[in-house]
Design a protein around this motif. Structure first.
Motif, mmCIF file in Angstrom:
data_model
loop_
_atom_site.group_PDB
_atom_site.id
_atom_site.type_symbol
_atom_site.label_atom_id
_atom_site.label_comp_id
_atom_site.label_asym_id
_atom_site.label_seq_id
_atom_site.Cartn_x
_atom_site.Cartn_y
_atom_site.Cartn_z
ATOM 1 N N THR A 27 4.238 -2.646 8.697
ATOM 2 C CA THR A 27 5.029 -1.516 8.205
ATOM 3 C C THR A 27 6.481 -1.809 8.552
ATOM 4 O OG1 THR A 27 4.833 -0.276 10.274
ATOM 5 C CG2 THR A 27 3.152 0.130 8.614
ATOM 6 N N GLU A 77 0.801 -1.236 0.000
ATOM 7 C CA GLU A 77 0.000 0.000 0.000
ATOM 8 C C GLU A 77 0.829 1.279 0.000
ATOM 9 O OE1 GLU A 77 -4.017 -1.480 2.346
ATOM 10 O OE2 GLU A 77 -2.532 -0.315 3.451
ATOM 11 N N HIS A 78 2.162 1.152 0.151
ATOM 12 C CA HIS A 78 2.956 2.385 0.243
ATOM 13 C C HIS A 78 3.969 2.469 -0.898
ATOM 14 C CE1 HIS A 78 4.171 5.916 2.471
ATOM 15 N NE2 HIS A 78 5.438 5.565 2.351
ATOM 16 N N ARG A 125 3.021 -1.982 4.175
ATOM 17 C CA ARG A 125 3.477 -0.638 3.780
ATOM 18 C C ARG A 125 4.969 -0.570 4.072
ATOM 19 N NH1 ARG A 125 -1.385 3.615 5.554
ATOM 20 N NH2 ARG A 125 -3.048 2.250 4.798
#
Ligand code: GLU
Length: 300
Positions: free
Chosen positions: A232, A183-184, A259
């Motif tokens: 993350t 997603e990042h 992410r």
């Protein structure tokens, strides 16, 4: 109609206490913390101390002090991997029962010699994303008698993932190709559904005779046990996600989103390492910097 409450995201920061934290860790911890806050999610801290030879209590203490100084708040109790070897061993046992791991007795020297014997220079031999040479397969498919003999001799060994076999089985279980959701952004701007390519790592080590786990296995098992929904971490670990997603499918674990964030670099463009004393959080604190200064310096 029953009302289902939306699930709260669970995020974590998972440092290894094998050195003092530096600016790069501060970036990663704040990234996870602020993302959790913006999503109304939970924030966990996990101590990744399976390497009992290199991890030290004072470094662990340093992690708590530095993160508290930065103003982060995490849930208690903190999960310490060294207290959960039984969980990793259980996962390894399942992989063994699926026959997707095999014991490998090769020393570093044997691997180097086997590669040299192919005539392909070590510079041209393929390496994995961490820079280790792809395992040349010696000790794979050993006849049972030979395997028993080596085990009886008490030789030390590592459990390697038979990655081709594992991928085939996992794709069968998943009913098709497997992917993960970024997603990042990966190091090359990868975004969205990324098809996995765990062959990048070759027959990666999943556990050792004396330590029944590895980074890959422990992180995958723990993220599932702790209900982490959004992983993350730095972009240096982006390739490892190919292996983690494969293990998730094999072990029937839920799929988190990912992410990956860019790494903090020094002025010459090199990523910070544990020896980056000048960027150590303890040193910056001693120099009179405030947590706000550290955030500015880290660019977050
Ligand atoms: N323990 C790992 C490290 O310190 C991070 C693991 C992860 O976030 O997946 O690099």
């Amino acid at each position: 109609m029953p009302i289902t409450r939306p699930q709260r995201d669970v995020l974590r920061f998972a440092p290894s206490p094998n050195g003092w934290l530096h600016l790069g860790h501060a970036y990663s911890a704040i990234f996870a913390y602020e993302t959790a806050k913006s999503l109304g999610g939970r924030f966990l801290l996990r101590i990744e101390d399976i390497d009992t030879g290199r991890c030290r209590p004072e470094y662990e203490q340093g992690i708590y002090e530095d993160l508290a100084w930065l103003g982060l708040v995490w849930e208690e109790p903190v999960r310490r991997q060294s207290e959960h070897f039984a969980d990793y061993e259980a996962a390894l046992k399942r992989l063994r029962s699926m026959e997707v791991v095999y014991p490998c007795f090769a020393t570093r020297k044997e691997i180097a010699d086997a590669i040299a014997a192919t005539g392909i220079g070590p510079k041209h031999w393929p390496s994995d994303p961490d820079g280790a040479p792809i395992y040349p397969g010696i000790y794979k498919d050993l006849p049972g008698g030979e395997l028993n003999r080596l085990m009886w001799e008490g030789r030390s060994y590592a459990w390697r993932l038979d990655v081709e076999k594992a991928l085939e089985l996992a794709e069968k279980k998943a009913g098709g190709p497997i992917s993960f959701l970024e997603e990042h952004g990966g190091p090359r701007g990868e975004l969205g559904r990324i098809p996995i390519d765990p062959l990048l790592f070759g027959d990666v080590i999943i556990a050792r005779k004396d330590v029944p786990t590895s980074y890959h296995l422990a992180v995958t098992v723990d993220d599932a046990i702790q209900g982490v929904t959004l992983v993350t971490r730095g972009q240096d670990l982006f390739p490892a996600t190919h292996v983690h997603r494969l293990l998730q499918v094999l072990l029937d674990l839920p799929e988190p989103r990912y992410r990956h964030h860019p790494l903090v670099r020094d002025e010459t463009g090199r990523r910070l390492s544990k020896s980056a004393k000048d960027m150590g959080l303890r040193e910056l604190r001693a120099d009179g910097l405030s947590p706000a200064d550290v955030r500015r310096l880290a660019g977050i």
